[in-house]
Write a protein that holds these residues in place. Structure first.
Motif, PDB file in Angstrom:
ATOM      1  N   THR A   1      -0.155  -5.131  17.456  1.00  0.00           N
ATOM      2  CA  THR A   1       0.681  -3.928  17.375  1.00  0.00           C
ATOM      3  C   THR A   1       1.723  -4.033  16.268  1.00  0.00           C
ATOM      4  OG1 THR A   1       0.392  -3.509  19.726  1.00  0.00           O
ATOM      5  CG2 THR A   1       2.236  -2.401  18.649  1.00  0.00           C
ATOM      6  N   GLU A   2       2.331  -5.235  16.123  1.00  0.00           N
ATOM      7  CA  GLU A   2       3.376  -5.404  15.118  1.00  0.00           C
ATOM      8  C   GLU A   2       2.827  -5.229  13.698  1.00  0.00           C
ATOM      9  OE1 GLU A   2       2.888  -7.400  17.643  1.00  0.00           O
ATOM     10  OE2 GLU A   2       4.716  -7.124  18.829  1.00  0.00           O
ATOM     11  N   SER A   3       1.646  -5.796  13.435  1.00  0.00           N
ATOM     12  CA  SER A   3       1.097  -5.693  12.087  1.00  0.00           C
ATOM     13  C   SER A   3       0.610  -4.274  11.792  1.00  0.00           C
ATOM     14  CB  SER A   3      -0.044  -6.695  11.893  1.00  0.00           C
ATOM     15  OG  SER A   3      -1.108  -6.448  12.788  1.00  0.00           O
ATOM     16  N   ILE A   4       0.120  -3.568  12.815  1.00  0.00           N
ATOM     17  CA  ILE A   4      -0.280  -2.169  12.625  1.00  0.00           C
ATOM     18  C   ILE A   4       0.955  -1.318  12.317  1.00  0.00           C
ATOM     19  CG2 ILE A   4      -1.253  -0.114  13.734  1.00  0.00           C
ATOM     20  CD1 ILE A   4      -3.068  -2.009  15.321  1.00  0.00           C
ATOM     21  N   ASN A   5       2.062  -1.558  13.046  1.00  0.00           N
ATOM     22  CA  ASN A   5       3.303  -0.818  12.786  1.00  0.00           C
ATOM     23  C   ASN A   5       3.833  -1.116  11.383  1.00  0.00           C
ATOM     24  OD1 ASN A   5       3.367   0.465  15.243  1.00  0.00           O
ATOM     25  ND2 ASN A   5       4.701  -1.037  16.208  1.00  0.00           N
ATOM     26  N   HIS A   6       3.674  -2.381  10.970  1.00  0.00           N
ATOM     27  CA  HIS A   6       4.103  -2.747   9.622  1.00  0.00           C
ATOM     28  C   HIS A   6       3.275  -1.993   8.585  1.00  0.00           C
ATOM     29  CE1 HIS A   6       4.448  -5.925   6.246  1.00  0.00           C
ATOM     30  NE2 HIS A   6       5.486  -5.128   6.220  1.00  0.00           N
ATOM     31  N   PHE A   7       1.961  -1.966   8.782  1.00  0.00           N
ATOM     32  CA  PHE A   7       1.070  -1.224   7.888  1.00  0.00           C
ATOM     33  C   PHE A   7       1.487   0.241   7.812  1.00  0.00           C
ATOM     34  CE2 PHE A   7      -2.569   1.488   7.115  1.00  0.00           C
ATOM     35  CZ  PHE A   7      -3.233   0.874   6.057  1.00  0.00           C
ATOM     36  N   LEU A   8       1.762   0.826   8.970  1.00  0.00           N
ATOM     37  CA  LEU A   8       2.148   2.238   9.027  1.00  0.00           C
ATOM     38  C   LEU A   8       3.472   2.495   8.323  1.00  0.00           C
ATOM     39  CD1 LEU A   8       1.136   3.244  12.648  1.00  0.00           C
ATOM     40  CD2 LEU A   8       0.413   4.383  10.570  1.00  0.00           C
ATOM     41  N   GLY A   9       4.454   1.650   8.565  1.00  0.00           N
ATOM     42  CA  GLY A   9       5.768   1.839   7.964  1.00  0.00           C
ATOM     43  C   GLY A   9       5.713   1.771   6.454  1.00  0.00           C
ATOM     44  N   VAL A  10       4.991   0.763   5.931  1.00  0.00           N
ATOM     45  CA  VAL A  10       4.885   0.606   4.487  1.00  0.00           C
ATOM     46  C   VAL A  10       4.120   1.770   3.865  1.00  0.00           C
ATOM     47  CG1 VAL A  10       3.869  -0.795   2.643  1.00  0.00           C
ATOM     48  CG2 VAL A  10       5.076  -1.903   4.537  1.00  0.00           C
ATOM     49  N   CYS A  11       2.961   2.114   4.454  1.00  0.00           N
ATOM     50  CA  CYS A  11       2.132   3.192   3.884  1.00  0.00           C
ATOM     51  C   CYS A  11       2.830   4.545   3.987  1.00  0.00           C
ATOM     52  CB  CYS A  11       0.775   3.248   4.584  1.00  0.00           C
ATOM     53  SG  CYS A  11      -0.278   1.839   4.172  1.00  0.00           S
ATOM     54  N   ALA A  12       3.482   4.803   5.115  1.00  0.00           N
ATOM     55  CA  ALA A  12       4.187   6.081   5.274  1.00  0.00           C
ATOM     56  C   ALA A  12       5.343   6.175   4.291  1.00  0.00           C
ATOM     57  CB  ALA A  12       4.693   6.229   6.710  1.00  0.00           C
ATOM     58  N   GLY A  13       6.092   5.071   4.124  1.00  0.00           N
ATOM     59  CA  GLY A  13       7.200   5.070   3.172  1.00  0.00           C
ATOM     60  C   GLY A  13       6.730   5.254   1.748  1.00  0.00           C
ATOM     61  N   TRP A  14       5.650   4.554   1.385  1.00  0.00           N
ATOM     62  CA  TRP A  14       5.116   4.679   0.028  1.00  0.00           C
ATOM     63  C   TRP A  14       4.612   6.101  -0.203  1.00  0.00           C
ATOM     64  CZ3 TRP A  14       1.194   6.012  -3.114  1.00  0.00           C
ATOM     65  CH2 TRP A  14       1.200   5.486  -4.424  1.00  0.00           C
ATOM     66  N   LEU A  15       3.861   6.640   0.755  1.00  0.00           N
ATOM     67  CA  LEU A  15       3.287   7.984   0.610  1.00  0.00           C
ATOM     68  C   LEU A  15       4.381   9.043   0.495  1.00  0.00           C
ATOM     69  CD1 LEU A  15       0.866   9.905   0.602  1.00  0.00           C
ATOM     70  CD2 LEU A  15       0.885   9.837   3.104  1.00  0.00           C
ATOM     71  N   LEU A  16       5.391   8.958   1.358  1.00  0.00           N
ATOM     72  CA  LEU A  16       6.499   9.921   1.300  1.00  0.00           C
ATOM     73  C   LEU A  16       7.232   9.837  -0.033  1.00  0.00           C
ATOM     74  CD1 LEU A  16       8.069   9.659   4.865  1.00  0.00           C
ATOM     75  CD2 LEU A  16       7.272  11.757   3.776  1.00  0.00           C
ATOM     76  N   GLY A  17       7.595   8.613  -0.409  1.00  0.00           N
ATOM     77  CA  GLY A  17       8.356   8.437  -1.635  1.00  0.00           C
ATOM     78  C   GLY A  17       7.587   8.899  -2.858  1.00  0.00           C
ATOM     79  N   HIS A  18       6.311   8.536  -2.932  1.00  0.00           N
ATOM     80  CA  HIS A  18       5.506   8.884  -4.101  1.00  0.00           C
ATOM     81  C   HIS A  18       5.248  10.393  -4.172  1.00  0.00           C
ATOM     82  CE1 HIS A  18       3.147   7.664  -7.500  1.00  0.00           C
ATOM     83  NE2 HIS A  18       2.067   8.283  -7.064  1.00  0.00           N
ATOM     84  N   THR A  19       5.015  10.993  -3.017  1.00  0.00           N
ATOM     85  CA  THR A  19       4.760  12.444  -2.973  1.00  0.00           C
ATOM     86  C   THR A  19       5.990  13.240  -3.382  1.00  0.00           C
ATOM     87  OG1 THR A  19       3.132  12.171  -1.201  1.00  0.00           O
ATOM     88  CG2 THR A  19       4.055  14.365  -1.484  1.00  0.00           C
ATOM     89  N   LEU A  20       7.166  12.788  -2.928  1.00  0.00           N
ATOM     90  CA  LEU A  20       8.387  13.560  -3.142  1.00  0.00           C
ATOM     91  C   LEU A  20       9.107  13.226  -4.453  1.00  0.00           C
ATOM     92  CD1 LEU A  20       9.789  13.452   0.494  1.00  0.00           C
ATOM     93  CD2 LEU A  20       8.729  15.379  -0.651  1.00  0.00           C
ATOM     94  N   THR A  21       8.662  12.187  -5.147  1.00  0.00           N
ATOM     95  CA  THR A  21       9.335  11.845  -6.401  1.00  0.00           C
ATOM     96  C   THR A  21       8.357  11.870  -7.569  1.00  0.00           C
ATOM     97  OG1 THR A  21       9.043   9.473  -5.924  1.00  0.00           O
ATOM     98  CG2 THR A  21      11.129  10.485  -5.286  1.00  0.00           C
ATOM     99  N   GLU A  22       7.505  10.833  -7.696  1.00  0.00           N
ATOM    100  CA  GLU A  22       6.590  10.745  -8.832  1.00  0.00           C
ATOM    101  C   GLU A  22       5.644  11.943  -8.931  1.00  0.00           C
ATOM    102  OE1 GLU A  22       6.550   8.725 -11.332  1.00  0.00           O
ATOM    103  OE2 GLU A  22       8.245   7.576 -10.590  1.00  0.00           O
ATOM    104  N   ASP A  23       5.035  12.323  -7.810  1.00  0.00           N
ATOM    105  CA  ASP A  23       4.062  13.417  -7.865  1.00  0.00           C
ATOM    106  C   ASP A  23       4.727  14.756  -8.181  1.00  0.00           C
ATOM    107  OD1 ASP A  23       2.021  11.673  -7.418  1.00  0.00           O
ATOM    108  OD2 ASP A  23       1.821  12.081  -5.283  1.00  0.00           O
ATOM    109  N   GLN A  24       5.951  14.948  -7.690  1.00  0.00           N
ATOM    110  CA  GLN A  24       6.661  16.183  -8.004  1.00  0.00           C
ATOM    111  C   GLN A  24       6.923  16.290  -9.508  1.00  0.00           C
ATOM    112  OE1 GLN A  24       7.687  18.753  -6.015  1.00  0.00           O
ATOM    113  NE2 GLN A  24       6.678  17.880  -4.224  1.00  0.00           N
ATOM    114  N   ALA A  25       7.066  15.143 -10.180  1.00  0.00           N
ATOM    115  CA  ALA A  25       7.378  15.142 -11.603  1.00  0.00           C
ATOM    116  C   ALA A  25       6.188  15.557 -12.470  1.00  0.00           C
ATOM    117  CB  ALA A  25       7.858  13.754 -12.032  1.00  0.00           C
TER     118      ALA A  25
END
Length: 447
Positions: free
Chosen positions: A105-129
Motif C-alpha cells: 500500500t505504501e509504495s502504491i501511494n508513493h507511486f500515486l503521489g509522485v505521478c499525480a504531482g508530476w501530472l498536475l504540475g506539468h499540465t498546469l505549467t509546461e503544457d499551458q505554455a
C-alpha cells in the motif's frame, strides 16, 4: 484515502489531441486512487492499472512532442527533456520500488503521489505554455529591480493559473521569519559544481491543504505523504516555468533536493547572501520564494532526496515535524549574543523566534503571533518604549504580553511605560536560571 484529481476546464490548453489525453491520464490516476481504497485487491490488478497509466503517459509524450514540432514550438527541447526525466528516471525508479515491495500500500501511494504531482504540475505549467509565447532571457547576475518585478509578476500569474489565487507580494526583503506552520523545501540547479542556482520555497501548511488538498479531494486539513509528494513535483514544474525567464534551458536541471527543518532554512538566511527573497500572501496562506547567491551550506544538509529514498525521507520529515505544540516567545534585542543566549536558554521548552530591531519584531509578530515578547528597552533607532507603542497601537497585537529586558530599572523609565501595560521587567543581570524561572512562572499563572 478518498483522494481524486478533479478536472477543471481551465486545465484545457485548446489543443484537442493534448486535452483529451490529459483528461484520460487524470481518469486513470483516479481509478488507481479508487483502487487503493478497496480492501480486496490483487497484485496483478495493480500491475495492470499501473501499466495502463504508463503506456498512456508515454503515448501522450510522443503525440505532444510531435504536435510541438509541427508548430515549431520554441520550447520543444526543454519540454522533451522534462518528458525524458519522467519516462527514463522517475517511472523506472517507481516501478522498481513497486516490484521490490510486492506492490504494498505504501509504495502504491508513493507511486500515486509522485505521478499525480508530476501530472498536475506539468499540465498546469509546461503544457499551458505551449499555446502562449513567453520571453526567455539569461539570469547571470544579481536581480535588477526590473527582473525582480518581472519575477513577481510571473509568480503571481502562475499562482492564479494553478489555483485561482489572487496573490500579492507583502515583502521584497523577507528575512526567513517563521510564518505559521510551514513546509520548507530546497532545490539546487546547475550545469556543474561551479555553476549553481539555489532556490528555497516555504509553503504555509494551510496553503497546501487549501489548494492541493482541494484538487485531490482531501478535506482532512492535514499535510500527509501524498499531499507533500504532489507539492514537491508541482513545485518542480512551477520552477521550470520560472526558470525559462531567467536561465538557459541547459542550466535549469535539478541537482539536489531537500526538505528542510525551519532551523536549516533560517541558517541559510543567516549565513548566505540572497539574490532575491520574496514573501507572498495568497489569501489561502503564505508562500516564500528565495534565491541564494552563495552555496556555503550545500554540504551541511545531509537529508538529500533521491529517487530511491524519497518515500522514506518524506515520511520521516512529516513525522519529525509533528512536534508537541509549544508556547511561542519572541526575543527582541540588538545584541546577537544576547539573542542567541536567550534562545539556548529557552528552546527546550518554548518555540523561540528572534528579532534584532523594532521593525523586524513587528514583521515577525505579523507572520507568527507570539504568546510572549521579551523586549530590549535600550535599542538604537527605535527603543523598547517605541516598539511597545507600535504593538499596542495595532488592534490585532494590542493584548500580546510583553516583558522588558533591561540592564537596570529606574523609576523614571517605569513611569513612562506604565500606560502601555507591560507585564513587567526582567533584568539582564539575573542568572539565566532565574530568567527562565520567571518566564515559566508567568505561563503557569496564566494557565
Amino acid at each position: 484515502m478518498g483522494n481524486q484529481l478533479i478536472w477543471h476546464e481551465r486545465f484545457n490548453i485548446g489543443v484537442e489531441l493534448i486535452d483529451k489525453e490529459h483528461r484520460k491520464l487524470f481518469s486513470i490516476i483516479n481509478k488507481l486512487f479508487a483502487f487503493t481504497n478497496q480492501e480486496l485487491k490483487s497484485q496483478w490488478a495493480c500491475q495492470e492499472v499501473i501499466k495502463y497509466f504508463k503506456d498512456h503517459a508515454l503515448k501522450h509524450f510522443t503525440e505532444e512532442e510531435n504536435y510541438m514540432e509541427s508548430i515549431y514550438y520554441e520550447g520543444l527541447e526543454t519540454h522533451k527533456r522534462i518528458h525524458n526525466d519522467f519516462r527514463k528516471k522517475i517511472l523506472p525508479a517507481l516501478e522498481k520500488e513497486l516490484e521490490q515491495t510486492g506492490y504494498c500500500t505504501e509504495s502504491i501511494n508513493h507511486f500515486l503521489g509522485v505521478c499525480a504531482g508530476w501530472l498536475l504540475g506539468h499540465t498546469l505549467t509546461e503544457d499551458q505554455a505551449i499555446t502562449r509565447k513567453g520571453v526567455i532571457s539569461k539570469w547571470d547576475e544579481l536581480l535588477s529591480d526590473e527582473k525582480q518585478d518581472a519575477l513577481i509578476q510571473i509568480i503571481v500569474q502562475l499562482l492564479y493559473e494553478l489555483f485561482q489565487l489572487e496573490t500579492k507580494v507583502i515583502s521584497e526583503s523577507y528575512g526567513g521569519e517563521r510564518f505559521g506552520k510551514a513546509i520548507y523545501y530546497r532545490l539546487v540547479y546547475g550545469k556543474n559544481e561551479n555553476e549553481k542556482l539555489e532556490v528555497l520555497l516555504a509553503f504555509e501548511e494551510k496553503l497546501l491543504t487549501g489548494t492541493v488538498g482541494k484538487i485531490i479531494g482531501d478535506q482532512s486539513g492535514k499535510v500527509d505523504v501524498m499531499m507533500l509528494n504532489i507539492t514537491r513535483y508541482m513545485a518542480k514544474q512551477f520552477m521550470n516555468r520560472i526558470g525559462k525567464y531567467f536561465a538557459d534551458a541547459d542550466f535549469f536541471e535539478v541537482k539536489k533536493e531537500n526538505l528542510l527543518t525551519y532551523n536549516q532554512f533560517k541558517n541559510i538566511f543567516d549565513e548566505n547572501h540572497m539574490q532575491c527573497s520574496l514573501l507572498f500572501d495568497t489569501g489561502e496562506g503564505y508562500l516564500a520564494y528565495c534565491v541564494v547567491a552563495s552555496h556555503g551550506l550545500q554540504d551541511k544538509i545531509k537529508n538529500l532526496i533521491k529517487t530511491d529514498n524519497e518515500m522514506v525521507e518524506v515520511e520521516q520529515y512529516l513525522k519529525v515535524n509533528k512536534t508537541t505544540k509549544k508556547k511561542k516567545i519572541l526575543v527582541v534585542d540588538d545584541s546577537k549574543i544576547l539573542r542567541q543566549s536567550m534562545k539556548e536558554l529557552l528552546k527546550q521548552d518554548y518555540e523561540v523566534e528572534l528579532a534584532k530591531s523594532g521593525v523586524s519584531a513587528i514583521q515577525s509578530i505579523s507572520l507568527n503571533r507570539p504568546d510572549l515578547i521579551l523586549l530590549d528597552y535600550n535599542m538604537p533607532v527605535c527603543n523598547g518604549k517605541q516598539v511597545l507603542e507600535m504593538i499596542r497601537s495595532e488592534e490585532d497585537f494590542a493584548n500580546i504580553p510583553v516583558f522588558f529586558l533591561t540592564g537596570r530599572v529606574d523609576k523614571e523609565s517605569v513611569m513612562k511605560i506604565m500606560p502601555l501595560n507591560p507585564e513587567g521587567y526582567l533584568l539582564k543581570t539575573l542568572k539565566p536560571i532565574e530568567i527562565k524561572k520567571n518566564i515559566d512562572n508567568y505561563f503557569k499563572k496564566k494557565k
